[in-house]
Design an enzyme around this catalytic site. Structure first.
Site, PDB file in Angstrom:
ATOM      1  N   ASN A  98       8.860   4.317  69.175  1.00 41.69           N
ATOM      2  CA  ASN A  98       8.004   3.855  70.269  1.00 41.69           C
ATOM      3  C   ASN A  98       7.161   5.031  70.744  1.00 41.69           C
ATOM      4  O   ASN A  98       7.576   5.811  71.606  1.00 41.69           O
ATOM      5  CB  ASN A  98       8.862   3.292  71.402  1.00 41.69           C
ATOM      6  CG  ASN A  98       9.515   1.982  71.027  1.00 41.69           C
ATOM      7  OD1 ASN A  98       8.871   0.937  70.981  1.00 41.69           O
ATOM      8  ND2 ASN A  98      10.813   2.037  70.728  1.00 41.69           N
ATOM      9  N   GLU A  99       5.984   5.151  70.158  1.00 44.61           N
ATOM     10  CA  GLU A  99       5.109   6.281  70.419  1.00 44.61           C
ATOM     11  C   GLU A  99       4.401   6.129  71.767  1.00 44.61           C
ATOM     12  O   GLU A  99       4.447   5.062  72.394  1.00 44.61           O
ATOM     13  CB  GLU A  99       4.072   6.395  69.296  1.00 44.61           C
ATOM     14  CG  GLU A  99       4.665   6.655  67.914  1.00 44.61           C
ATOM     15  CD  GLU A  99       5.151   8.091  67.722  1.00 44.61           C
ATOM     16  OE1 GLU A  99       5.325   8.806  68.730  1.00 44.61           O
ATOM     17  OE2 GLU A  99       5.369   8.494  66.568  1.00 44.61           O
TER      18      GLU A  99
END
Length: 644
Positions: free
Chosen positions: A176-177
């Protein structure tokens, strides 16, 4: 040094609400700090094992969310040990992994499917049908269906009882950037450039790192009933501080964990260094004990805060910045003079000691005039990158200097570079051996291990470059030693654990030289861990030899490498360099041609090592100047490790 059962500290890492687990107002996530990752990992593994056993006792399944990367490896090792030695069963366990690269075949050594089976699943009694990892081979419209099915399978299993996490330097959990939404579910995501840079060593170059991945979403992670995040090493310190003390933001997705009601960060001292209670504890606890080391740290910090030199600090500066407690012991004038003298006495142009000089306030002894010196270099260029100026000075001043390269460094030589050497050799004289190497390199597939012949050539390339650098400094070839420690020689990024064989090699070279000085790399921020193992090897050898008579006269100095420098208040020997010496150091680094123009293991800094080293040494000198010391072009810094 066979593997041993980990000793678990008597420490409870159960969640405690923010505001009750520590005194500082800054922290927003419960965290526990261990001396090292081994101790922390053992405690986390014990919590997982207890949960499995509790579920077994009532006949219920245990659903675990698992992570990959270097952070959880020791947790998995301990779980495997408990399975084999304590009878811990995983028969009731169902697992869901956070993520997988896309595209990625399961059999690829870089896949998380391969990783999980190598480190955990192949060694325990979990049912294969209970192992769930996102499929990196799905394409097109099937990807959306696969992600929806993954979410449904988690819910059908009863949800995640426990979620294990690591953290990336972008603040990602799973993949989850930055920009990931709080409500995000399992989906395809484009990897941040920093994430790909960090993964590049494992893929032997950033060009080989996939650009996309499948990841559980933030909402999926947050649905877990218990979350433990692992943070190891100084590389993670900045992002840990942002996550634990910063505001909740999609720019740092891990900050969403501040809103989870049962989340604990398990950290080592390196990862926790930037937390306010560790970095500037006087801002947190007014009643703390002002030791000499803490006082030095605080004064250097204060100088930077108010932008003054040491001798310019006033009582008001101390009082206005949470350091009034210091003034109850001494006034600012006395504090300033003491700190100024301490810092001044670290500076020396004679790293081996100055002959016929009063050494009372010098960092090194005057006698013996000619010292025997070993410079331990983890890779075949760390010596010149990290302490090239000091190395040059030691040789110039007549000391008996030996350099010991602890590993071959072969994995850091690109196939292109190796092919160039092999083809050149073959053009001079055609041989079956050279042709075999050429064919092996040209036929190499992604993630294949180098055969022994190719690894040997790559190691010889590093040896030749090392000789070029040491000869440039005027060192005799007989004083250059290539140890090729066995832990490194796997042909892969993943190395073996330190063994008795490694330590024996280290012991032998120290006994042979019987040094008055040992220099070793104390930079534990190197991105693939070799420096840490090499330093452990030095410590283990020194511990074994500490009762030898010659060790009574041996001092161990630690230098740092291309990633971090010692804090000014930590430095115990500062060796200044003139512009000419800076240039000589640069030219010695240039001798390592295979490590120029696109370094394979450059970490989070795209510049070449010589650029980083020069900037670091220049900044250290400028910091000394700002504190009121003399003005030098550059400074190399060392800390003494006292093993007796």
């Amino acid at each position: 040094m066979e593997s041993v059962t980990l000793k678990k500290k008597s420490m409870d890492i159960s969640y405690i609400p923010v505001g009750r687990f520590e005194e500082t107002r800054f922290e927003k996530i419960h965290n526990i700090i261990f001396d090292n990752s081994r101790e922390g990992s053992a405690i986390v593994a014990e919590e997982i094992a207890d949960l499995i056993r509790q579920k077994q006792a009532v006949g219920k399944p245990c659903v675990l969310g698992l992570a990959t990367g270097s952070s959880p490896i020791r947790v998995y090792e301990e779980l495997v040990r408990m399975h084999k030695e304590e009878g811990l069963s995983f028969a009731n366990v169902t697992t869901f992994n956070l993520d997988e690269y896309l595209p990625m075949e399961k059999e690829n050594r870089q896949s998380y499917h391969y990783f999980m089976h190598e480190h955990l699943f192949n060694h325990i009694d979990i049912a294969p049908e209970n192992v769930n990892i996102p499929n990196g081979t799905v394409t097109g419209d099937a990807i959306i269906e696969h992600c929806l099915a993954y979410e449904k399978k988690i819910k059908d299993a009863g949800g995640l009882d426990f979620q294990l996490l690591g953290i990336g330097r972008t603040g990602h959990v799973g993949f989850n950037e930055p920009g990931s939404h709080f409500n995000s579910a399992t989906r395809v995501i484009t990897l941040d450039h920093i994430t790909r840079v960090d993964a590049a060593p494992a893929f032997l170059g950033i060009d080989n790192v996939p650009r996309k991945a499948i990841t559980m979403g933030i909402a999926t992670v947050m649905s877990a009933r218990r979350i433990v995040l692992l943070g190891w090493g100084q590389n993670k310190a900045d992002i840990i501080k942002k996550t634990v003390e910063g505001e909740i933001s999609s720019h740092v997705p891990a900050t969403y964990l501040q809103e989870h009601k049962n989340c604990t960060f398990v950290l080592d001292t390196g990862a926790a260094t930037e937390l306010t209670r560790n970095k500037t504890p006087w801002l947190v606890d007014e009643s703390l004990e002002w030791t000499e080391k803490l006082t030095a740290k605080a004064i250097v910090w204060l100088c930077g805060k108010v932008e003054k030199s040491i001798l310019s600090l006033t009582d008001k500066d101390y009082n206005d910045n949470g350091m009034s407690g210091l003034l109850t012991q001494q006034d600012s004038y006395e504090l300033n003079i003491k700190m100024f003298n301490r810092l001044q006495h670290t500076i020396t142009g004679w790293p081996g000691g100055k002959p016929k000089a009063d050494d009372t306030n010098r960092p090194e002894r005057a006698l013996p005039v000619k010292k025997r010196v070993i410079i331990f270099s983890p890779h075949p260029d760390d010596d010149v990158i990290s302490m090239g100026g000091t190395f040059d000075r030691l040789v110039e001043q007549g000391h008996d200097v030996h350099v010991a390269y602890q590993t071959s460094g072969n994995i850091a030589v690109s196939d292109t570079e190796a092919l160039k050497f092999a083809e050149t050799a073959n053009s001079i004289q055609v041989t079956p051996e050279a042709q075999k190497i050429i064919d092996a390199i040209k036929s190499k597939k992604e993630a294949d291990f180098d055969p022994v012949e190719v690894r040997k050539l790559k190691g010889n390339i590093r040896r030749g470059e090392s000789y070029a650098a040491t000869r440039y400094f005027g060192l005799d070839d007989a004083n250059v030693h290539f140890l090729d420690l066995p832990f490194y020689e796997t042909g892969a990024i993943k190395k073996k654990d330190l063994s008795d064989a490694d330590v024996r090699i280290m012991v032998d070279i120290i006994k042979e030289v019987q040094p008055h000085q040992i220099y070793a790399a104390g930079d534990l921020a190197d991105p693939h861990g070799t420096h840490k193992v090499c330093l452990d090897a030095v410590f283990a050898a020194v511990e074994e030899l500490k009762d030898e008579p010659f060790m009574d006269d041996c001092w161990l100095w630690l230098y740092r490498g291309a990633w971090h420098e010692w804090d000014i208040n930590e430095i115990e020997m500062a060796v200044p360099m003139s512009p000419g010496q800076v240039l000589r150091k640069r030219l010695a680094i240039f001798c390592h041609q295979s490590q120029k123009d696109g370094v394979m293991f450059q970490g989070n800094d795209s510049r070449e090592f010589w650029m980083r080293a020069e900037e670091r040494n220049k900044n250290t000198a400028q910091h000394y100047k700002a504190l009121g010391m003399a003005d030098y072009a550059a400074i190399e810094a060392f800390v003494r490790y006292k093993f007796k």
